[in-house]
Design an enzyme around this catalytic site. Structure first.
Site, PDB file in Angstrom:
ATOM      1  N   GLU A  97       0.843  -1.212   0.000  1.00 40.65           N
ATOM      2  CA  GLU A  97       0.000   0.000   0.000  1.00 40.65           C
ATOM      3  C   GLU A  97       0.869   1.248   0.000  1.00 40.65           C
ATOM      4  OE1 GLU A  97      -2.724   1.496  -0.232  1.00 40.65           O
ATOM      5  OE2 GLU A  97      -4.365   0.656   0.931  1.00 40.65           O
ATOM      6  N   ASP A  98       0.332   2.339  -0.541  1.00 36.30           N
ATOM      7  CA  ASP A  98       1.045   3.618  -0.450  1.00 36.30           C
ATOM      8  C   ASP A  98       0.936   4.202   0.953  1.00 36.30           C
ATOM      9  OD1 ASP A  98      -1.686   4.146  -0.729  1.00 36.30           O
ATOM     10  OD2 ASP A  98      -1.442   5.736  -2.205  1.00 36.30           O
ATOM     11  N   ASP A 101      -4.548   5.229   5.891  1.00 40.07           N
ATOM     12  CA  ASP A 101      -5.141   6.455   6.410  1.00 40.07           C
ATOM     13  C   ASP A 101      -6.297   6.035   7.341  1.00 40.07           C
ATOM     14  OD1 ASP A 101      -5.601   9.256   6.499  1.00 40.07           O
ATOM     15  OD2 ASP A 101      -7.081   9.106   4.904  1.00 40.07           O
ATOM     16  N   PHE A 150      -2.074  15.945   4.621  1.00 42.30           N
ATOM     17  CA  PHE A 150      -2.325  15.351   3.314  1.00 42.30           C
ATOM     18  C   PHE A 150      -1.065  15.493   2.481  1.00 42.30           C
ATOM     19  CE2 PHE A 150      -3.841  14.642  -0.912  1.00 42.30           C
ATOM     20  CZ  PHE A 150      -4.727  13.598  -0.722  1.00 42.30           C
ATOM     21  N   ARG A 163       2.157  12.859  -8.496  1.00 44.54           N
ATOM     22  CA  ARG A 163       2.715  11.540  -8.183  1.00 44.54           C
ATOM     23  C   ARG A 163       4.212  11.479  -8.508  1.00 44.54           C
ATOM     24  NH1 ARG A 163      -1.657   8.000  -7.268  1.00 44.54           N
ATOM     25  NH2 ARG A 163      -3.492   8.390  -8.549  1.00 44.54           N
TER      26      ARG A 163
HETATM   27  P1  IMP Z   1      -7.670   4.585   3.535  1.00 37.14           P
HETATM   28  O1  IMP Z   1      -8.359   5.792   4.082  1.00 37.14           O
HETATM   29  O2  IMP Z   1      -6.719   3.993   4.547  1.00 37.14           O
HETATM   30  O3  IMP Z   1      -8.641   3.614   2.985  1.00 37.14           O
HETATM   31  O4  IMP Z   1      -6.765   5.081   2.330  1.00 37.14           O
HETATM   32  C1  IMP Z   1      -7.248   5.068   1.022  1.00 37.14           C
HETATM   33  C2  IMP Z   1      -6.322   5.692   0.045  1.00 37.14           C
HETATM   34  O5  IMP Z   1      -6.424   7.087   0.166  1.00 37.14           O
HETATM   35  C3  IMP Z   1      -4.828   5.410   0.159  1.00 37.14           C
HETATM   36  O6  IMP Z   1      -4.427   4.192  -0.396  1.00 37.14           O
HETATM   37  C4  IMP Z   1      -4.292   6.596  -0.639  1.00 37.14           C
HETATM   38  O7  IMP Z   1      -4.263   6.298  -2.022  1.00 37.14           O
HETATM   39  C5  IMP Z   1      -5.291   7.691  -0.342  1.00 37.14           C
HETATM   40  N1  IMP Z   1      -4.744   8.613   0.650  1.00 37.14           N
HETATM   41  C6  IMP Z   1      -4.926   8.629   1.982  1.00 37.14           C
HETATM   42  N2  IMP Z   1      -4.237   9.629   2.557  1.00 37.14           N
HETATM   43  C7  IMP Z   1      -3.594  10.254   1.538  1.00 37.14           C
HETATM   44  C8  IMP Z   1      -2.680  11.371   1.480  1.00 37.14           C
HETATM   45  O8  IMP Z   1      -2.288  12.018   2.480  1.00 37.14           O
HETATM   46  N3  IMP Z   1      -2.233  11.701   0.241  1.00 37.14           N
HETATM   47  C9  IMP Z   1      -2.602  11.047  -0.900  1.00 37.14           C
HETATM   48  N4  IMP Z   1      -3.434  10.005  -0.875  1.00 37.14           N
HETATM   49  C10 IMP Z   1      -3.921   9.610   0.326  1.00 37.14           C
END
Ligand code: IMP
Length: 173
Positions: A97-98, A101, A150, A163
């Site tokens: 995962e990147d 969040d 963010f 990106r």
């Molecule tokens: P989740 O909220 O953990 O489900 O994250 C979902 C997706 O939101 C991640 O895989 C990212 O691609 C994107 N995301 C969450 N936080 C950030 C951020 O700070 N910058 C860019 N993308 C984000």
């Protein structure tokens, strides 16, 4: 009119150093086995590409796609946009995962992939924002833990842009 301004949060050199460490750790822990690395599109592509160059066990790459974000706010819904190309049954799988969040994406994908009966399933996230968690989930390996900012760059986007930045940056208001 001037373009967006960025504040560097994690510089390129520090990223490379940490990714190499993670690769070495994974190589040790998976020694004698082979891996299926599943990159979560799109944000993980750069991390995955760098990480595998530091892993010296045999591996294959798969991609899986999800969608949950509109701008900087999460919709709370995770949708599959691309599934794996091949089965992962009886394989050692590492989900890449990147960023974690809210945790909704990772939680959704863990449940989805567990149903495919891998031999093992572990997770690695380049970044972790634990203060934003809405569901109890964690990465088995994490690159950097960050505060609730963010971030963009090193694969991460804001509305599909930025990106390509080499550093992890915070968009300045
Ligand atoms: P989740 O909220 O953990 O489900 O994250 C979902 C997706 O939101 C991640 O895989 C990212 O691609 C994107 N995301 C969450 N936080 C950030 C951020 O700070 N910058 C860019 N993308 C984000």
């Amino acid at each position: 009119m001037s373009g967006p301004r960025f504040e560097v949060l994690i510089p390129h050199d520090r990223i490379q150093q940490r990714v190499a460490e993670l690769g070495r750790q994974i190589s040790i822990e998976y020694a004698g086995r082979s891996l299926v690395m599943v990159g979560v599109l799109k944000g993980s592509f750069m991390f995955l590409a760098d990480l595998i160059r530091h892993i010296d066990v045999p591996l294959r790459i798969e991609f899986i796609g999800t969608k949950s974000y509109e701008g900087t706010t999460t919709s709370g819904q995770v949708q599959l946009t691309k599934d794996l190309d091949r089965p992962i049954q009886d394989e050692d799988v590492l989900l890449v995962e990147d960023i974690i969040d809210t945790g909704l994406t990772l939680n959704y994908l863990i449940h989805l992939l567990e149903q495919r009966q891998p031999r093992s399933l572990k997770t690695i996230a380049f970044l972790d924002k634990p203060s934003r968690r809405r569901i109890e989930v964690h990465g088995d390996y994490v690159g950097f833990t960050i505060e609730d900012r963010f971030v963009v760059g090193y694969g991460l986007d804001f509305e599909q842009r930025f990106r390509n930045l080499r550093d992890v940056c915070v968009l300045a208001p």
